[in-house]
Design a protein around this motif. Structure first.
Motif, short mmCIF file in Angstrom:
data_model
loop_
_atom_site.label_atom_id
_atom_site.label_comp_id
_atom_site.label_asym_id
_atom_site.label_seq_id
_atom_site.Cartn_x
_atom_site.Cartn_y
_atom_site.Cartn_z
N SER A 323 0.86 -1.18 0.00
CA SER A 323 0.00 0.00 0.00
C SER A 323 0.89 1.23 0.00
N GLU A 324 0.38 2.32 -0.52
CA GLU A 324 1.13 3.58 -0.48
C GLU A 324 0.23 4.68 0.03
N GLN A 325 0.70 5.37 1.03
CA GLN A 325 -0.05 6.50 1.59
C GLN A 325 0.97 7.60 1.90
N TYR A 326 0.80 8.75 1.25
CA TYR A 326 1.79 9.84 1.35
C TYR A 326 3.16 9.30 0.94
N ASP A 327 4.16 9.54 1.80
CA ASP A 327 5.50 9.04 1.47
C ASP A 327 5.77 7.69 2.15
N CYS A 328 4.72 7.02 2.59
CA CYS A 328 4.90 5.74 3.28
C CYS A 328 4.57 4.58 2.34
N ARG A 329 5.53 3.73 2.13
CA ARG A 329 5.26 2.50 1.40
C ARG A 329 5.19 1.36 2.40
N SER A 350 11.87 7.01 13.03
CA SER A 350 12.72 7.31 11.87
C SER A 350 11.92 7.26 10.56
N GLY A 351 10.71 6.74 10.65
CA GLY A 351 9.89 6.63 9.44
C GLY A 351 10.21 5.40 8.61
N SER A 352 11.13 4.57 9.09
CA SER A 352 11.48 3.34 8.37
C SER A 352 11.67 2.24 9.40
N PHE A 353 10.78 1.27 9.39
CA PHE A 353 10.90 0.18 10.36
C PHE A 353 10.09 -1.01 9.87
N SER A 354 10.25 -2.13 10.56
CA SER A 354 9.47 -3.30 10.16
C SER A 354 9.13 -4.14 11.39
N THR A 364 6.71 -15.83 10.14
CA THR A 364 5.44 -16.10 9.47
C THR A 364 4.96 -14.88 8.69
N GLY A 365 5.50 -13.72 9.09
CA GLY A 365 5.06 -12.52 8.40
C GLY A 365 6.06 -11.39 8.59
N VAL A 366 6.05 -10.45 7.63
CA VAL A 366 6.82 -9.23 7.79
C VAL A 366 5.94 -8.09 7.31
N GLN A 367 5.94 -7.00 8.06
CA GLN A 367 5.21 -5.80 7.65
C GLN A 367 6.20 -4.65 7.78
N ALA A 368 6.48 -4.02 6.65
CA ALA A 368 7.56 -3.04 6.61
C ALA A 368 7.07 -1.69 6.10
N ILE A 369 7.48 -0.64 6.79
CA ILE A 369 7.20 0.73 6.33
C ILE A 369 8.51 1.30 5.84
N ASN A 370 8.55 1.67 4.56
CA ASN A 370 9.76 2.26 3.96
C ASN A 370 11.01 1.46 4.34
N ALA A 371 10.90 0.16 4.24
CA ALA A 371 12.02 -0.73 4.57
C ALA A 371 12.00 -1.91 3.61
N ALA A 372 12.32 -1.60 2.35
CA ALA A 372 12.23 -2.59 1.27
C ALA A 372 13.11 -3.81 1.56
N LYS A 373 14.25 -3.54 2.17
CA LYS A 373 15.18 -4.63 2.43
C LYS A 373 14.59 -5.63 3.44
N ALA B 63 20.09 4.87 -8.93
CA ALA B 63 19.08 4.14 -8.17
C ALA B 63 18.95 4.73 -6.77
N ASP B 64 17.71 4.83 -6.29
CA ASP B 64 17.54 5.30 -4.91
C ASP B 64 17.70 4.12 -3.95
N ILE B 65 17.58 4.40 -2.68
CA ILE B 65 17.87 3.37 -1.67
C ILE B 65 16.91 2.18 -1.79
N ASP B 66 15.63 2.45 -2.07
CA ASP B 66 14.67 1.35 -2.19
C ASP B 66 15.05 0.41 -3.32
N GLU B 67 15.35 1.01 -4.45
CA GLU B 67 15.71 0.19 -5.60
C GLU B 67 16.99 -0.61 -5.31
N THR B 68 17.97 0.06 -4.74
CA THR B 68 19.24 -0.61 -4.43
C THR B 68 19.01 -1.79 -3.49
N GLU B 69 18.17 -1.57 -2.49
CA GLU B 69 17.94 -2.64 -1.51
C GLU B 69 17.17 -3.81 -2.11
N LEU B 70 16.22 -3.51 -2.98
CA LEU B 70 15.48 -4.60 -3.62
C LEU B 70 16.42 -5.42 -4.51
#
Lengths: 404, 104
Positions: A323-329, A350-354, A364-373, B63-70
């Protein structure tokens, strides 16, 4: 003999089934019957790019119109199927046509839950499910308009964020005591609620709507606590359910959705189903479930195509959503259990956590805000059913790749 | 029109055309064995992975950080890996050469 795959519905699962069939060199006829007037399109941008006006409608198409011609896939729009006669392998449409099939694939998707309250038919009370809904709603979300969003789930919150971006005054009304209670962990829901409030959205929890007021057009949303909210537009997002009513009198077995096994097979030999409309079995989970997601539609569409073309594939993908809301993915994977241990990674300030959920030390699950890794690592850990050390998982200085 | 040379997953060379403002992913998903682009370009799924020919790599925004991390989690990643949903085409990309990465 001309082998015909007949696909009912023209959404993501339908398109994927057709595309995967051609990729697998299926040479028979593919006929897709869709009730809407559009080529298959992506739904996720409707509540975001479409409502914000940054995309035009045609950008949502999954494939360009030429794709279907080039791949010999026939699409018929505006067709409603009313019944299936599995004994003779044929369907009947609303305009009386009877179409036979060798394989039937049910991809009828989901339909809206609707409010049945006084004034719910007023102009200005809107739902968001289809591309047409979004195109109709977009011009109503203009600067200064007062928008009441009924329902604090994904659609409601994405609409709220888009409306706020457009400069509307936005109130979200949620009947439960938290947002996104069906699938998001409480810490995620609280974070996003604060984000909405910081953007100026009023969030009313534990609040029930009792009706809609206005002469011809909507003027107010009435609440059960006797007060009212002035409103130019109300957007109702109170969930969906599998669109299976049309199957009621046929032999295809349904529960909450069309019942399918881990191979997307129904109880009828040459009838399959994929996507939102299914109540399905997953190799790695007990019981059955209904999942409304792009990933589920694509994953099951692929399974159906494999089965029809003679490859035995089973549904074992880790479910995932975003989902995307404002600058939060927000990215989520897996299906956490209610009693799972929760491990937080990163500081929400920090705006980035999981948040990882663990059962007996296995994610069993991961839910991440601005933490693609974290999301990517979590998805892999879940797929591997890996045993992880919760303490290390929580430490951001530990590279998640070391845990894989 | 911006001409793009693509090596697809069958190893075949194809020349396709894009327009200024298109994201490369939107062109590559039209192929039979093109990118999947499950998330539709939200930089959420890493299913539109390509290798950009060396001489073209510097002609896109980094690439931004998200792209790099993916990308970091992809088995087939290389130094010239990019997610094609993040590559916006402009007139200076005429003649661009990319290879669609193998399926994960």
């Amino acid at each position: 003999m001309n082998n015909r795959v007949l696909i009912i519905g023209a959404g993501q699962a339908a398109a994927q089934t057709a595309m995967s069939l051609r990729q697998a060199k299926f040479e028979g006829e593919i006929l897709i019957l869709g009730s809407e007037s559009h080529y298959p399109y992506q739904r996720p941008p409707l509540s975001k790019q479409l409502l914000q006006g940054s995309w035009q409608a045609d950008r949502c198409l999954l494939r360009k119109a030429e794709y279907y011609d080039q791949h010999d896939i026939t699409l018929q729009h505006g067709i409603t199927v009313e019944d299936v006669d599995t004994a003779v392998s044929a369907v009947r449409t609303a305009n009386g046509d009877v179409l036979s099939y060798d394989w039937l694939v049910i991809c009828s998707g989901s339909e809206l839950n609707r409010l049945d309250l006084p004034g719910c038919g007023l102009d200005g009370v809107q739902y968001l499910r289809t591309l047409d809904d979004a195109v109709q709603l977009q011009p109503r979300l203009q600067q200064g308009r007062r928008i009441v969003v009924v329902g604090g789930g994904y659609i409601g919150l994405e609409v709220a964020a888009s409306a706020r971006k457009n400069g509307c005054e936005v109130t979200v009304v949620e009947v439960l005591d938290g947002l996104m209670k069906r699938s998001a962990l409480p810490e995620i829901a609280r974070f996003l609620q604060q984000r909405h409030e910081r953007e100026g959205v009023a969030v009313l929890l534990d609040t029930m709507v009792s009706g809609f007021g206005g002469e011809h057009a909507l003027a107010a949303v009435h609440l059960q606590a006797q007060n009212s909210l002035d409103a130019d537009v109300a957007v109702v997002g109170i969930g969906v359910k599998p669109a299976i009513g049309w199957l009621a009198s046929c032999a295809v077995a349904c529960g909450r959705g069309v019942l399918v096994d881990e191979r997307c097979r129904t109880n009828i030999e040459n009838v399959y189903a994929a996507g939102d409309c299914t109540e399905h079995v997953h190799v790695n989970y007990a019981g059955t479930r209904v999942l409304e997601s792009v990933q589920n539609a694509i994953g099951q569409g692929r399974i159906v195509a494999a089965q029809i073309t003679g490859t035995d594939k089973q549904y074992d993908e880790v479910p995932w959503f975003w989902s995307e809301q404002y600058d939060c993915r927000l990215q989520m994977a897996g299906l956490p259990g209610v009693d799972d241990e929760i491990v937080q990674r990163g500081d929400s300030r920090s705006g980035s956590f999981s948040l990882f959920s663990l059962s007996d030390g296995r994610p069993t699950g991961v839910q991440a805000i601005n933490a693609a890794k974290d999301f990517m690592a979590g998805k892999l850990l879940i797929a591997k059913n890996a045993n992880v050390d919760a303490a290390r998982l929580a430490r951001t200085e530990v590279d998640l790749k070391e845990l894989l | 029109m911006i001409k793009i040379n693509v090596i697809d997953r069958d190893g075949e060379n194809r020349e396709v055309e894009g327009q200024e403002g298109d994201r490369l992913m939107e062109i590559l998903r039209e192929f039979d064995w093109g990118v999947e682009a499950i998330c539709g370009g939200m930089c959420s799924c890493a299913t539109c992975h390509v290798f950009v020919a060396e001489e073209w790599a510097g002609k896109f925004e980094e690439a931004d950080i998200d792209e790099t991390e993916l990308v970091d989690f992809l088995d087939h990643r290389q130094g010239n890996s990019r997610l094609s949903c993040q590559l916006e085409l402009s007139s200076e990309h005429n003649g661009l050469a990319v290879t669609i990465a193998p399926e994960e």
